[in-house]
Scaffold this active site. Structure first.
Site, PDB file in Angstrom:
ATOM      1  CG  HIS A   3      -1.954  -1.043   0.945  1.00  9.84           C
ATOM      2  ND1 HIS A   3      -2.516  -1.242   2.362  1.00  9.84           N
ATOM      3  CD2 HIS A   3      -2.213  -2.009   0.380  1.00  9.84           C
ATOM      4  CE1 HIS A   3      -3.146  -2.497   2.071  1.00  9.84           C
ATOM      5  NE2 HIS A   3      -2.799  -3.287   0.734  1.00  9.84           N
ATOM      6  CG  HIS A  40      -7.368  -3.074  -1.283  1.00  8.61           C
ATOM      7  ND1 HIS A  40      -6.988  -1.658  -0.815  1.00  8.61           N
ATOM      8  CD2 HIS A  40      -7.065  -3.964  -1.460  1.00  8.61           C
ATOM      9  CE1 HIS A  40      -5.822  -2.558  -0.180  1.00  8.61           C
ATOM     10  NE2 HIS A  40      -5.944  -3.770  -0.417  1.00  8.61           N
ATOM     11  CG  ASP A  62      -3.069  -5.230  -2.537  1.00  9.37           C
ATOM     12  OD1 ASP A  62      -2.970  -4.048  -2.439  1.00  9.37           O
ATOM     13  OD2 ASP A  62      -4.327  -5.744  -2.307  1.00  9.37           O
ATOM     14  CG  HIS A  84      -0.334  -9.267  -2.860  1.00 13.21           C
ATOM     15  ND1 HIS A  84       0.019  -8.110  -3.096  1.00 13.21           N
ATOM     16  CD2 HIS A  84      -0.693  -9.116  -1.307  1.00 13.21           C
ATOM     17  CE1 HIS A  84      -0.760  -7.302  -2.368  1.00 13.21           C
ATOM     18  NE2 HIS A  84      -1.662  -8.086  -1.700  1.00 13.21           N
TER      19      HIS A  84
HETATM   20 ZN   LIG Z   1      -4.277  -4.421  -0.101  1.00 18.14          ZN
END
Ligand SMILES: [Zn+2]
Length: 300
Positions: A87, A246, A250, A275
């Site tokens: 973030h 969001h 990311d 991720h």
């Molecule tokens: Zn996040």
């Protein structure tokens, strides 16, 4: 049929930018539950972003230094790590900050309100300093599309374009969350601080309960995450499609690891990103663009 407009590669060299003065924030780490502090210091033009780690040493925010992508992005060097960098890195790439020395106390970056907004506000409070010297790093560009694929139909794809555009879709088998689409195109009026930074971390109630039982997400709370119940959110969403935004936040944070600035000639599409997939994509992008830069000298 016409291809994307050609953009001079020289024009894609972006200015080096850093904070004009140190700025600090502190708070709980969402995974470890410990109190963590961060100070962002100015750094020389072209030096990149380095985390000065608690426990000694430092690690550059670069994809080769990723040591884990399970639930957050973790950077490490010589056995010392810093977790949940995404973030903060998203705020940096969103604001065009290319150089900083980030001093970290504790094992991870504080989660704050679960979004990148506190970082944007903190950096805004000290202003951004732009160097007259462009970054010495060649721009990330591609001559052909790249694609990385993951489980359950997830993928990230990038294709050459005349501008940076990022579209992210989240697809959940859930009556409320369903399918959401987020889009960020700075050349078409998108504003990172307004449209992306406020989107908060979220978790489905059954996942949250499982993490808690496993002794994970120790710092998670209703103050720093949106919990998704079968029929409601734990707090009103800040805007429509906040969950997809969001995930877009990311993706941008992980994209920082591929070169430290927005790749200005790429159109990127991400479906169900994680991720792990973001970092695999950043790695592929960095390697492919680096190979291309060797083959096509800048300015030709
Ligand atoms: Zn996040």
């Amino acid at each position: 049929m016409t291809g994307p407009a050609r953009v001079s590669e020289k024009a894609l060299f972006q200015p080096a930018r850093t904070v004009s003065a140190p700025v600090s924030l502190r708070g709980v780490g969402i995974h470890t539950g410990t109190d963590c502090a961060v100070t962002i210091h100015p750094a020389d033009a072209g030096s990149g972003v380095h985390f000065a780690l608690d426990g000694g040493g430092s690690v550059e925010a670069a994809v080769r230094n990723v040591v884990d992508t399970d639930r957050c992005t973790v950077l490490g060097n010589g056995g010392v790590t810093v977790s949940t960098v995404e973030h903060l890195l998203s705020a940096l790439i969103g604001l065009g900050i290319t150089d900083a020395r980030i001093e970290v106390t504790g094992p991870e970056i504080p989660i704050l309100d679960g979004s990148a907004r506190p970082w944007v506000e903190a950096i805004g409070s000290v202003q951004i300093r732009e160097s007259s010297v462009p970054r010495p790093v060649p721009p990330l560009s591609l001559s052909a599309p790249i694609l990385v694929t993951g489980k359950n139909g997830s993928f990230l794809a990038a294709s050459p374009s005349d501008a940076f555009r990022l579209t992210v879709a989240t697809v959940f088998d859930h009556p409320l969350a369903g399918t959401q689409v987020a889009r960020f195109a700075p050349g078409e009026g998108s504003d990172f601080a307004r449209d992306v930074a406020p989107a908060r971390t979220f978790g489905f109630i059954e996942e949250v309960e499982a993490l808690r039982k496993a002794g994970l997400a120790l710092g998670g709370s209703l103050e720093n995450a949106v919990v998704v119940y079968p029929d409601r959110y734990s707090s009103p969403l800040r805007f429509a499609s906040e969950l997809a935004y969001h995930k877009l936040l990311d993706v941008l944070g992980d994209l920082f690891l591929a070169g430290g600035t927005l790749p200005l000639t790429l159109d990127i599409v991400a479906v169900k990103p994680s991720h792990r997939l973001n970092v695999e994509f950043a790695s592929r992008l960095w390697e492919t663009a680096a190979r291309r830069n060797l083959e096509v000298p800048i300015g030709t």
